[in-house]
Design a protein around this motif. Structure first.
Motif, PDB file in Angstrom:
ATOM      1  N   CYS A   1      98.658  66.136  26.076  1.00 12.04           N
ATOM      2  CA  CYS A   1      97.328  66.165  26.808  1.00 12.04           C
ATOM      3  C   CYS A   1      96.964  65.186  26.796  1.00 12.04           C
ATOM      4  O   CYS A   1      96.693  64.278  25.843  1.00 12.04           O
TER       5      CYS A   1
ATOM      6  N   CYS B   1      93.986  73.238  28.014  1.00 10.24           N
ATOM      7  CA  CYS B   1      92.147  72.698  28.429  1.00 10.24           C
ATOM      8  C   CYS B   1      91.768  72.926  29.922  1.00 10.24           C
ATOM      9  O   CYS B   1      91.418  72.911  30.210  1.00 10.24           O
TER      10      CYS B   1
ATOM     11  N   CYS C   1      97.103  71.306  31.629  1.00  6.53           N
ATOM     12  CA  CYS C   1      97.836  71.791  30.868  1.00  6.53           C
ATOM     13  C   CYS C   1      97.142  72.984  30.070  1.00  6.53           C
ATOM     14  O   CYS C   1      96.272  73.400  31.057  1.00  6.53           O
TER      15      CYS C   1
ATOM     16  N   CYS D   1      93.302  67.025  25.520  1.00  7.44           N
ATOM     17  CA  CYS D   1      93.070  67.522  24.352  1.00  7.44           C
ATOM     18  C   CYS D   1      93.890  67.272  22.387  1.00  7.44           C
ATOM     19  O   CYS D   1      93.862  67.597  22.332  1.00  7.44           O
TER      20      CYS D   1
END
Ligand code: ZN
Length: 241
Positions: A228, A207, A204, A231
């Motif tokens: 995600c 994050c 991601c 996050c």
């Protein structure tokens, strides 16, 4: 209707714009708004008010002492006049007048001292009040300058932001409303970042957590908007960049 890829591609541009807006606004927050100077000024103002009150009191005490001394002098002149008028010859009366004069003389010494002390105190408090006032004036001057600079900067930031927001309006018109709504909701909750690009390494972009292989596949297939697992941000495939 735009494709999901087109939506995600446009959202990445919207994200870039939103980040620019956030940065402009936070730059304004780091500027000196003059609040600290205002606090110092207010404390100084309270101090000045107290000093000025002390000065007024000292001046009135000085005036008081001066008046007392003056009336004592008048009394003394009167007694002296009677004593030396020649009209009084009885020794008992003369003794009494002389005793009065002695007493008045002693009192005069005390009163004069009181007047001098009051004058000193009054001068000191006047100087203190003047110094405090000068400090206040300097602070007010400084505050004015800081505020003027702040306002000038604030106007500039507001103009910048409004310019960037116009760009944003142009961009979002082409995005599917539900996808845009989702982005905005996530962005509000997640520190201003609503969408991130999935890296070619399958992590991601927000994050930096490595995504599960199922999720990676779903992001690449683009049947529906994916988020995600860690996050909660929308994920765009590398091809959306
Ligand atoms: Zn993430």
């Amino acid at each position: 209707m735009p494709t999901l890829l087109e939506d995600l591609h446009a959202l990445l541009s919207v994200q870039a714009i939103d980040t620019r807006i956030e940065r402009a606004k936070s730059a304004l927050n780091t500027l000196d708004s003059g609040a600290d100077i205002a606090a110092v000024y207010n404390a100084g103002k309270a101090e000045f008010d107290a000093l000025r009150a002390a000065m007024v009191k000292a001046q009135s005490e000085q005036k008081d002492a001066e008046l007392k001394l003056q009336s004592l002098e008048e009394k003394r002149t009167e007694v002296e006049k009677t004593l030396y008028s020649g009209g009084i010859t009885a020794s008992r009366e003369l003794d009494s007048l002389n005793m009065q004069l002695d007493m008045l003389e002693r009192q005069r010494g005390d009163f004069e001292e009181t007047v001098l002390k009051a004058m000193d105190f009054s001068n000191v408090s006047l100087k203190n009040a003047q110094k405090a006032e000068a400090r206040l004036l300097a602070l007010a001057e400084k505050y004015k300058k800081v505020r003027a600079a702040y306002k000038q900067q604030a106007v500039k930031v507001a103009a910048d932001v409004s310019e960037i927001e116009k760009e944003r309006v142009g961009l979002i018109t082409g995005i599917t409303p539900t996808v845009l709504g989702r982005y905005d909701t996530i962005r509000m909750k997640r520190k201003g970042i609503g969408i991130a690009l999935m890296g070619t390494d399958g992590a991601c972009g927000a994050c930096h957590t490595k995504l599960s292989s199922n999720l990676r596949d779903d992001v690449l297939v683009m049947k529906q908007p994916m988020t995600c697992e860690h996050c909660g941000r929308l994920l765009a495939p590398p091809s959306a960049a």
